[in-house]
Design a protein around this motif. Structure first.
Motif, PDB file in Angstrom:
ATOM      1  N   TRP A  63     -30.312 -53.355 -17.597  1.00 32.74           N
ATOM      2  CA  TRP A  63     -29.782 -52.007 -17.362  1.00 32.74           C
ATOM      3  C   TRP A  63     -30.204 -51.449 -16.014  1.00 32.74           C
ATOM      4  CZ3 TRP A  63     -26.000 -52.381 -20.122  1.00 32.74           C
ATOM      5  CH2 TRP A  63     -26.048 -52.921 -21.407  1.00 32.74           C
ATOM      6  N   PHE A  64     -31.320 -51.939 -15.484  1.00 36.97           N
ATOM      7  CA  PHE A  64     -31.714 -51.553 -14.129  1.00 36.97           C
ATOM      8  C   PHE A  64     -30.707 -52.098 -13.125  1.00 36.97           C
ATOM      9  CE2 PHE A  64     -34.224 -52.199 -10.213  1.00 36.97           C
ATOM     10  CZ  PHE A  64     -34.693 -50.900 -10.016  1.00 36.97           C
ATOM     11  N   SER A  65     -30.379 -53.383 -13.246  1.00 37.75           N
ATOM     12  CA  SER A  65     -29.413 -53.991 -12.322  1.00 37.75           C
ATOM     13  C   SER A  65     -28.021 -53.391 -12.483  1.00 37.75           C
ATOM     14  CB  SER A  65     -29.338 -55.503 -12.566  1.00 37.75           C
ATOM     15  OG  SER A  65     -30.524 -56.145 -12.182  1.00 37.75           O
ATOM     16  N   ALA A  66     -27.628 -53.137 -13.733  1.00 39.70           N
ATOM     17  CA  ALA A  66     -26.274 -52.631 -13.988  1.00 39.70           C
ATOM     18  C   ALA A  66     -26.066 -51.224 -13.464  1.00 39.70           C
ATOM     19  CB  ALA A  66     -25.987 -52.674 -15.490  1.00 39.70           C
ATOM     20  N   ASN A  67     -27.157 -50.479 -13.259  1.00 41.94           N
ATOM     21  CA  ASN A  67     -27.021 -49.083 -12.816  1.00 41.94           C
ATOM     22  C   ASN A  67     -27.467 -48.844 -11.384  1.00 41.94           C
ATOM     23  OD1 ASN A  67     -26.247 -47.154 -15.246  1.00 41.94           O
ATOM     24  ND2 ASN A  67     -27.530 -48.792 -16.070  1.00 41.94           N
ATOM     25  N   LEU A  68     -28.247 -49.766 -10.806  1.00 44.38           N
ATOM     26  CA  LEU A  68     -28.677 -49.581  -9.420  1.00 44.38           C
ATOM     27  C   LEU A  68     -27.669 -50.272  -8.507  1.00 44.38           C
ATOM     28  CD1 LEU A  68     -31.076 -48.302  -7.843  1.00 44.38           C
ATOM     29  CD2 LEU A  68     -31.939 -50.632  -7.577  1.00 44.38           C
ATOM     30  N   ASN A  69     -26.542 -49.603  -8.313  1.00 45.07           N
ATOM     31  CA  ASN A  69     -25.487 -50.193  -7.492  1.00 45.07           C
ATOM     32  C   ASN A  69     -24.646 -49.086  -6.866  1.00 45.07           C
ATOM     33  OD1 ASN A  69     -23.610 -49.312  -9.502  1.00 45.07           O
ATOM     34  ND2 ASN A  69     -24.108 -51.144 -10.697  1.00 45.07           N
ATOM     35  N   ILE A  70     -23.624 -49.486  -6.161  1.00 43.50           N
ATOM     36  CA  ILE A  70     -22.871 -48.494  -5.411  1.00 43.50           C
ATOM     37  C   ILE A  70     -21.922 -47.672  -6.289  1.00 43.50           C
ATOM     38  CG2 ILE A  70     -23.033 -49.443  -3.099  1.00 43.50           C
ATOM     39  CD1 ILE A  70     -20.580 -51.043  -3.559  1.00 43.50           C
ATOM     40  N   LEU A  71     -21.671 -48.089  -7.529  1.00 45.46           N
ATOM     41  CA  LEU A  71     -20.890 -47.208  -8.401  1.00 45.46           C
ATOM     42  C   LEU A  71     -21.728 -46.001  -8.799  1.00 45.46           C
ATOM     43  CD1 LEU A  71     -18.221 -46.696  -9.872  1.00 45.46           C
ATOM     44  CD2 LEU A  71     -19.242 -47.762 -11.886  1.00 45.46           C
ATOM     45  N   ALA A  72     -23.001 -46.235  -9.149  1.00 40.73           N
ATOM     46  CA  ALA A  72     -23.890 -45.109  -9.450  1.00 40.73           C
ATOM     47  C   ALA A  72     -24.119 -44.265  -8.198  1.00 40.73           C
ATOM     48  CB  ALA A  72     -25.218 -45.624 -10.001  1.00 40.73           C
ATOM     49  N   SER A  77     -22.575 -39.171  -5.295  1.00 39.87           N
ATOM     50  CA  SER A  77     -21.874 -38.612  -4.136  1.00 39.87           C
ATOM     51  C   SER A  77     -20.745 -37.666  -4.532  1.00 39.87           C
ATOM     52  CB  SER A  77     -21.317 -39.751  -3.268  1.00 39.87           C
ATOM     53  OG  SER A  77     -20.235 -40.405  -3.909  1.00 39.87           O
ATOM     54  N   ALA A  78     -20.286 -37.754  -5.798  1.00 36.51           N
ATOM     55  CA  ALA A  78     -19.196 -36.877  -6.236  1.00 36.51           C
ATOM     56  C   ALA A  78     -19.607 -35.406  -6.224  1.00 36.51           C
ATOM     57  CB  ALA A  78     -18.745 -37.274  -7.646  1.00 36.51           C
ATOM     58  N   GLY A  79     -20.916 -35.125  -6.380  1.00 38.80           N
ATOM     59  CA  GLY A  79     -21.371 -33.736  -6.368  1.00 38.80           C
ATOM     60  C   GLY A  79     -20.984 -33.019  -5.086  1.00 38.80           C
ATOM     61  N   PHE A 285     -26.640 -38.767   0.848  1.00 42.50           N
ATOM     62  CA  PHE A 285     -25.839 -39.271   1.963  1.00 42.50           C
ATOM     63  C   PHE A 285     -24.461 -38.615   2.014  1.00 42.50           C
ATOM     64  CE2 PHE A 285     -29.023 -42.663   1.869  1.00 42.50           C
ATOM     65  CZ  PHE A 285     -29.275 -42.814   3.230  1.00 42.50           C
ATOM     66  N   ALA A 286     -23.879 -38.314   0.858  1.00 42.13           N
ATOM     67  CA  ALA A 286     -22.577 -37.630   0.860  1.00 42.13           C
ATOM     68  C   ALA A 286     -22.703 -36.214   1.402  1.00 42.13           C
ATOM     69  CB  ALA A 286     -22.001 -37.608  -0.551  1.00 42.13           C
ATOM     70  N   ALA A 287     -23.799 -35.529   1.062  1.00 48.50           N
ATOM     71  CA  ALA A 287     -24.001 -34.162   1.557  1.00 48.50           C
ATOM     72  C   ALA A 287     -24.222 -34.141   3.060  1.00 48.50           C
ATOM     73  CB  ALA A 287     -25.195 -33.527   0.839  1.00 48.50           C
ATOM     74  N   ALA A 288     -24.875 -35.190   3.583  1.00 47.72           N
ATOM     75  CA  ALA A 288     -25.167 -35.225   5.016  1.00 47.72           C
ATOM     76  C   ALA A 288     -24.005 -35.762   5.839  1.00 47.72           C
ATOM     77  CB  ALA A 288     -26.409 -36.080   5.259  1.00 47.72           C
ATOM     78  N   GLY A 302     -14.232 -38.615   1.670  1.00 52.84           N
ATOM     79  CA  GLY A 302     -14.783 -38.782   0.322  1.00 52.84           C
ATOM     80  C   GLY A 302     -14.101 -39.851  -0.498  1.00 52.84           C
ATOM     81  N   ASN A 303     -13.205 -40.616   0.104  1.00 49.32           N
ATOM     82  CA  ASN A 303     -12.449 -41.616  -0.645  1.00 49.32           C
ATOM     83  C   ASN A 303     -12.927 -43.042  -0.444  1.00 49.32           C
ATOM     84  OD1 ASN A 303     -10.383 -40.284  -2.224  1.00 49.32           O
ATOM     85  ND2 ASN A 303      -9.537 -39.590  -0.273  1.00 49.32           N
ATOM     86  N   ASN A 304     -14.005 -43.235   0.344  1.00 46.30           N
ATOM     87  CA  ASN A 304     -14.457 -44.599   0.619  1.00 46.30           C
ATOM     88  C   ASN A 304     -15.986 -44.635   0.640  1.00 46.30           C
ATOM     89  OD1 ASN A 304     -14.948 -47.225   1.559  1.00 46.30           O
ATOM     90  ND2 ASN A 304     -13.141 -47.208   2.873  1.00 46.30           N
ATOM     91  N   VAL A 305     -16.584 -44.831  -0.519  1.00 51.38           N
ATOM     92  CA  VAL A 305     -18.041 -44.881  -0.613  1.00 51.38           C
ATOM     93  C   VAL A 305     -18.574 -46.095   0.140  1.00 51.38           C
ATOM     94  CG1 VAL A 305     -19.993 -45.094  -2.203  1.00 51.38           C
ATOM     95  CG2 VAL A 305     -18.047 -43.651  -2.793  1.00 51.38           C
ATOM     96  N   GLY A 306     -17.879 -47.221   0.047  1.00 52.95           N
ATOM     97  CA  GLY A 306     -18.298 -48.412   0.779  1.00 52.95           C
ATOM     98  C   GLY A 306     -18.301 -48.182   2.274  1.00 52.95           C
ATOM     99  N   GLY A 307     -17.314 -47.431   2.770  1.00 53.45           N
ATOM    100  CA  GLY A 307     -17.266 -47.117   4.191  1.00 53.45           C
ATOM    101  C   GLY A 307     -18.445 -46.270   4.628  1.00 53.45           C
ATOM    102  N   LEU A 308     -18.897 -45.356   3.764  1.00 47.21           N
ATOM    103  CA  LEU A 308     -20.075 -44.544   4.065  1.00 47.21           C
ATOM    104  C   LEU A 308     -21.317 -45.429   4.174  1.00 47.21           C
ATOM    105  CD1 LEU A 308     -21.656 -41.896   4.357  1.00 47.21           C
ATOM    106  CD2 LEU A 308     -21.675 -41.723   1.862  1.00 47.21           C
ATOM    107  N   ILE A 309     -21.483 -46.347   3.229  1.00 50.14           N
ATOM    108  CA  ILE A 309     -22.646 -47.244   3.257  1.00 50.14           C
ATOM    109  C   ILE A 309     -22.640 -48.093   4.524  1.00 50.14           C
ATOM    110  CG2 ILE A 309     -23.675 -49.250   2.121  1.00 50.14           C
ATOM    111  CD1 ILE A 309     -22.843 -48.012  -0.551  1.00 50.14           C
ATOM    112  N   GLU A 310     -21.482 -48.622   4.885  1.00 45.52           N
ATOM    113  CA  GLU A 310     -21.393 -49.452   6.095  1.00 45.52           C
ATOM    114  C   GLU A 310     -21.710 -48.622   7.334  1.00 45.52           C
ATOM    115  OE1 GLU A 310     -20.069 -51.385   9.589  1.00 45.52           O
ATOM    116  OE2 GLU A 310     -19.143 -49.554   8.820  1.00 45.52           O
TER     117      GLU A 310
END
Length: 492
Positions: A63-72, A77-79, A285-288, A302-310
């Motif tokens: 459950w640690f691996s399943a939740n520590l990822n870019i979907l979580a 970031s949705a906030g 990171f989304a707020a900043a 706000g439509n590309n979380v992967g783009g923010l990480i990159e």
């Protein structure tokens, strides 16, 4: 139901639980895959003598691996990105929601070792044999929704590292890797989850090192509305609570002698530490992002979380691209258990489905997943919030029914679950109480919904999306009363 019908249902189910061994091509394929270590078991409960795995720490890592990822990360970031909340408000909401909501899936994890039953087989002990078809069908659709979200965000992240890749190819790559892990079954998933968290931890640490100086400069938005606060809280809670539909599935081979407290604590720690860390990072990171032009461009409104990480990792050059690829390829840590539960839940809907081997359903899931994810990728946050909220509406009602059945009517006593009755309709509960409670809860959820495609009158009055809150509360009130009447009438 007549005795003849009952016996007929039992005989068909007994035949189904032998999996594909009964028929030609499937029998040959199943035997071949079994020799290569692929799990080919059906949905029948694992008997106590076959529950021998003592490695309870796996409950933490899965459950640690399943939740520590870019979907979580995307959930957090949705906030700021979708609900317009500031960093402080997002942090407070995430801390409170994660503390509370992680309790539910963590406790459901205890059912796996203690009973050896998959979640939708377990549902028969409160929803009844035929009533459990309803949550089984909803679980199938919910798991597919989760898979779509994971593949979208993983595909976007892969596509962000090179102009030669696009979202479509990225989604296909993530989907295929998830299929390969899931195809092999339970033990391979557990092995994979033991190591799948490492890329995400490294990537998030590097992101903090590279972008931490910008996190204190996040713009201050206007004060949030109560509707925005509640909607973000319920979306986050939905993303966590809905794991309860699958957590029992990943302990069915662990020893039934395991301490319930230890299983719960391992599972809770895995859920809470991973969820809170990823959620807070996503919100920060989304707020900043609006204050850093390269981040804002990568985030694409706000439509590309992967783009923010990159974009955050880009100052480290090729190493940053390498980490972006790694964290994208860790997405199957969430996809694999989801696809596995999709298959096992589909097998519980009807005996016809149980005749087909589990690995066939993983291929069907893949065939549905990729085209739908490609379409949904163009409007990520709308897709994201809609899918999570709809899953949350029904999964919270499902959770409260199973929990009340366990604590009130079965007195928290594992011996009150007779495993031999799992496929005997006349010896299981009628399920009327659960179905009626669920339908009544849905009746109050609908006017409290707030989605892009529908806003109920109560939500429209300014409450925000409180569907999962009122659904949970009404289910908790109605099920004990209906179930008491059902027991008095049927004696089971």
């Amino acid at each position: 139901m007549s005795s003849y019908e009952d016996e007929k249902a039992n005989s068909v189910l007994d035949e189904a639980t032998t999996g594909a061994r009964s028929q030609g091509w499937f029998a040959s394929m199943t035997d071949f895959l079994t020799r290569w270590g692929v799990e080919t078991n059906g949905i029948d409960p694992i008997v106590p003598e076959d529950r021998t795995d003592t490695k309870l720490y796996q409950m933490f890592f899965v459950w640690f691996s399943a939740n520590l990822n870019i979907l979580a990360f995307g959930t957090g970031s949705a906030g700021p990105a979708f609900f317009g909340l500031g960093l402080k408000d997002s942090f407070i909401i995430l801390l409170i929601v994660d503390l509370i909501s992680c309790v539910i899936p963590a406790y459901f994890a205890v059912f796996g070792p203690k009973l050896g039953m998959r979640s939708m087989v377990l549902a028969r002990y409160s929803w009844g044999y035929f009533g459990s078809i309803l949550p089984s069908a909803f679980t199938v659709f919910s798991m597919q929704g989760f898979l779509i979200l994971n593949c979208i965000i993983g595909g976007q992240t892969l596509a962000s590292v090179s102009s030669h890749l696009d979202d479509t190819l990225g989604i296909v790559i993530i989907g295929v890797i998830s299929l390969l892990v899931t195809f092999c079954g339970y033990r391979v998933i557990h092995w994979y989850e033991m190591i799948a968290w490492i890329p995400s931890v490294i990537t998030f640490i590097v992101m903090l090192g590279l972008g931490g100086k910008h996190l204190t400069e996040a713009p201050t938005p206007p004060p949030p509305s109560a509707a925005a606060v509640l909607s973000f809280a319920t979306t986050t809670a939905s993303s966590v609570i809905s794991w309860c539909m699958m957590t029992p599935d990943y302990g069915v081979y662990h020893t039934h002698k395991a301490s319930s407290t230890r299983v719960f604590l391992y599972s809770y720690a895995g859920f809470f530490i991973a969820s809170l860390a990823a959620h807070l990072l996503g919100a920060a990171f989304a707020a900043a992002a609006p204050g850093v032009p390269s981040w804002e461009a990568g985030f694409d409104g706000g439509n590309n979380v992967g783009g923010l990480i990159e974009a955050v990792l880009s100052p480290s050059g090729g190493f940053g691209k390498f980490l972006t690829v790694l964290v994208a390829l860790s997405i199957p840590s969430a996809c694999a258990p989801t696809m596995y539960t999709f298959a096992s839940s589909l097998m519980t809907i009807h005996v016809w489905f149980a005749r087909v081997p589990r690995y066939v359903y993983t291929i069907i899931s893949e065939a549905i997943l990729i085209p739908v994810a490609i379409v949904g990728a163009t409007h990520f946050y709308t897709t994201f919030v809609d899918v999570l909220s709809v899953i949350g509406y029904w999964s919270t009602v499902f959770a409260v029914i199973v929990i009340i059945e366990h604590f009130i009517f079965r007195k928290n006593d594992w011996t009150r679950y007779d495993l031999s009755k799992w496929c005997k309709p006349r010896e299981l509960p009628l399920g009327i109480a659960a179905v009626f409670s669920f339908l009544c809860a849905c009746g109050i959820i609908v006017p409290c919904m707030s989605q892009a495609w529908y806003v109920g009158p109560i939500a429209n009055a300014g409450t925000g999306d409180i569907g999962i809150l009122v659904g949970f509360a009404l289910g908790a009130l109605l099920y004990p009363a209906f179930r008491a009447v059902e027991v008095a009438y049927s004696g089971r």
